[in-house]
Design a protein around this motif. Structure first.
Motif, short mmCIF file in Angstrom:
data_model
loop_
_atom_site.label_atom_id
_atom_site.label_comp_id
_atom_site.label_asym_id
_atom_site.label_seq_id
_atom_site.Cartn_x
_atom_site.Cartn_y
_atom_site.Cartn_z
N PHE A 127 85.33 12.39 31.45
CA PHE A 127 84.36 13.32 30.87
C PHE A 127 83.43 13.87 31.95
O PHE A 127 83.08 15.05 31.94
N PHE A 128 83.06 13.03 32.91
CA PHE A 128 82.16 13.47 33.98
C PHE A 128 82.76 14.63 34.76
O PHE A 128 82.08 15.63 35.03
N ILE A 129 84.03 14.51 35.14
CA ILE A 129 84.60 15.58 35.97
C ILE A 129 84.84 16.85 35.17
O ILE A 129 84.69 17.96 35.69
N TRP A 130 85.16 16.72 33.88
CA TRP A 130 85.32 17.94 33.09
C TRP A 130 83.97 18.62 32.85
O TRP A 130 83.90 19.84 32.66
N MET A 131 82.90 17.86 32.87
CA MET A 131 81.57 18.48 32.80
C MET A 131 81.26 19.23 34.09
O MET A 131 80.57 20.26 34.06
N ILE A 132 81.77 18.73 35.22
CA ILE A 132 81.61 19.48 36.48
C ILE A 132 82.36 20.80 36.37
O ILE A 132 81.85 21.86 36.78
N VAL A 133 83.58 20.75 35.83
CA VAL A 133 84.35 21.98 35.63
C VAL A 133 83.58 22.94 34.73
O VAL A 133 83.47 24.14 35.01
N PHE A 134 83.00 22.41 33.65
CA PHE A 134 82.20 23.24 32.74
C PHE A 134 81.02 23.87 33.47
O PHE A 134 80.72 25.06 33.29
#
Length: 477
Positions: A127-134
């Protein structure tokens, strides 16, 4: 040299250098997020090693991108203060969202992602890295919302000589924003996939005694990178086609320049593949043409006239006048620069699609085939640099094609320059920025080369050993 030309050169230099790293970081973090998603889904350890290995490349690009972004904002405030006065009410809102929302999300979750390996659950870490993508995607949204207004102003009124926002929703639904965002994001994702694929090829070329584990990891990395290259190269070509069709109506001078069309064509317009325009005589020399192709590219039909720059210039002179704010207007844009930039951008985009198809075919049987076809590895390795060329050409078309405006139809370049800067100060800052950018580039390339001396499996073992170390043990200090 004069103030306007030096200020424009500085803007071009800082923007192009910054835009080396924006798509680099957006694309690499997306690819790394896909790798970690595959790790969480399959539980296979090689995907975790891939994620950690290439994640560090993303972190390097992000760090340099932040520094270059700060420099770009500084030169903006220094050289373009009259533009800031005119556009501040509109330009400031999306930039504030970018800094206070998107960059906050990126920096917060980058920290969480970096320092919570083996400390939180796999799904939470994902979830952390997909929040970076977001965060990177929304950052692009806000920046392009400001740039799209400069290309196609909407939702504003002119009051007391300034552009003031009256409809924030119109800014976010600007048709130019939809087109720019789609093209920039597909180009950025293509950039990340191509870089990781190319660097993997370099690793395989220079390291001939890799362990079976590292061979497997590089093989999976190559296959994933090539697949994403194919998807996003086709997406970028498609979005570019839609954007160019919109230019026919929204910015006809820019479109005509990319095709070197001085005189309005007939209904069956030929496409000039190569040629060299003479801005003085309005002739295109040494051109090679394909009959009807320009009509097909412009309207997806064999019939369709394309308006020439001479006719467009006359229309713009009637609409805006031959002088604005005491400056004589020239509505022609740098034809040869736009003409060749478009061909390099489209050509390299098509080349990446072709190479990804060939690469997928060459690597579909077994990982050992990567070593059997070293010419293929060399081609893939050299592809590492192509996204930077294509992205730069794209921004040259976007920005130079808007001349002589900073805000299309509202505010000119001459009106935008700071009144209190001097040639000496601009020349000095140009030299300083150039040296600084050169130094940053050398440092980044050196760090990446040094980092690539490692391999994913060995790096994972080092990290595991560091996790096992007691941070309060005597040997640590």
């Amino acid at each position: 040299m004069n103030i306007v030309s030096l200020a424009r050169f500085q803007f071009a230099m800082t923007t192009i250098f910054h835009f080396f790293f924006v798509p680099f970081s957006i694309g690499t973090v997306f690819t790394v997020a896909v790798m970690e998603s595959m790790y969480v889904h399959t539980g296979k350890d090689e995907y975790k090693k891939m994620t950690r290995f290439w994640g560090n490349i993303f972190l390097l690009s992000f760090a340099v991108g932040v520094v270059t972004g700060i420099i770009q904002e500084f030169q903006f405030g220094m050289n373009w203060s009259d533009y800031a006065r005119f556009m501040g009410d509109i330009f400031g809102a999306p930039l504030a969202f970018e800094a206070l929302l998107s960059f906050f999300i990126e920096s917060t979750f980058i920290g969480l992602w970096m320092f919570t390996w083996n400390k939180v659950g796999k799904k939470l870490h994902l979830f952390f890295i997909w929040m970076i993508v977001f965060g990177t995607v929304t950052s692009s949204l806000w920046i392009l919302a400001a740039n799209s207004f400069m290309q196609h102003p909407v939702g504003f009124t002119i009051r007391n000589g300034r552009a003031e926002m009256v409809d924030f929703a119109a800014l976010l639904t600007n048709k130019q924003l939809v087109l720019e965002l789609g093209h920039v994001l597909t180009g950025a994702l293509l950039t990340g996939a191509t870089i990781i694929t190319g660097l993997t090829a370099f690793q395989l070329l220079k390291k001939k005694n890799l362990s079976a584990v590292n061979q497997e990891i590089y093989h999976k990395t190559m296959r994933l990178g090539l697949l994403l290259m194919l998807i996003f190269s086709l997406g970028s070509i498609g979005m570019g086609d839609v954007q160019m069709q919109a230019l026919v109506h929204d910015q006809p001078m820019k479109f005509a320049a990319t095709e070197a069309v001085y005189k309005t064509t007939g209904d069956e317009a030929p496409w000039t593949v190569v040629g060299f325009a003479d801005p003085k005589t309005h002739e295109v020399k040494g051109k090679i043409e394909i009959p009807d192709m320009l009509s097909i590219l412009s309207y997806h039909s064999t019939k369709g006239s394309v308006k020439g720059m001479e006719e467009i210039n006359s229309e713009l002179e009637k609409r805006y006048g031959t002088h604005i704010a005491g400056h004589k207007m020239n509505y022609y844009v740098p034809v040869n620069t736009l003409f060749w930039s478009f061909r390099f951008m489209a050509g390299f985009g098509s080349l990446m699609a072709l190479v990804s198809i060939v690469g997928l075919v060459m690597t579909c049987k077994k990982k050992q085939s990567l070593y059997e076809h070293r010419w293929c590895l060399w081609v893939l390795a050299l592809m590492t640099f192509t996204p930077f060329i294509a992205n730069t050409c794209g921004w040259l078309i976007t920005e130079l094609g808007r001349a002589p405006w900073t805000v299309y139809g509202l505010f000119t370049i001459e009106q935008s320059v700071s009144p209190n800067v001097s040639v000496a100060s601009l020349l000095t800052s140009n030299i300083v920025y150039f040296c600084l950018f050169t130094g940053l580039a050398v440092v980044l390339i050196s760090l990446i080369i040094r980092y690539l001396h490692n391999d994913p499996d060995e790096l994972a073992k080092k990290d595991q050993a560091s996790f096992a170390t007691d941070p309060f043990a005597k040997g640590v200090f």
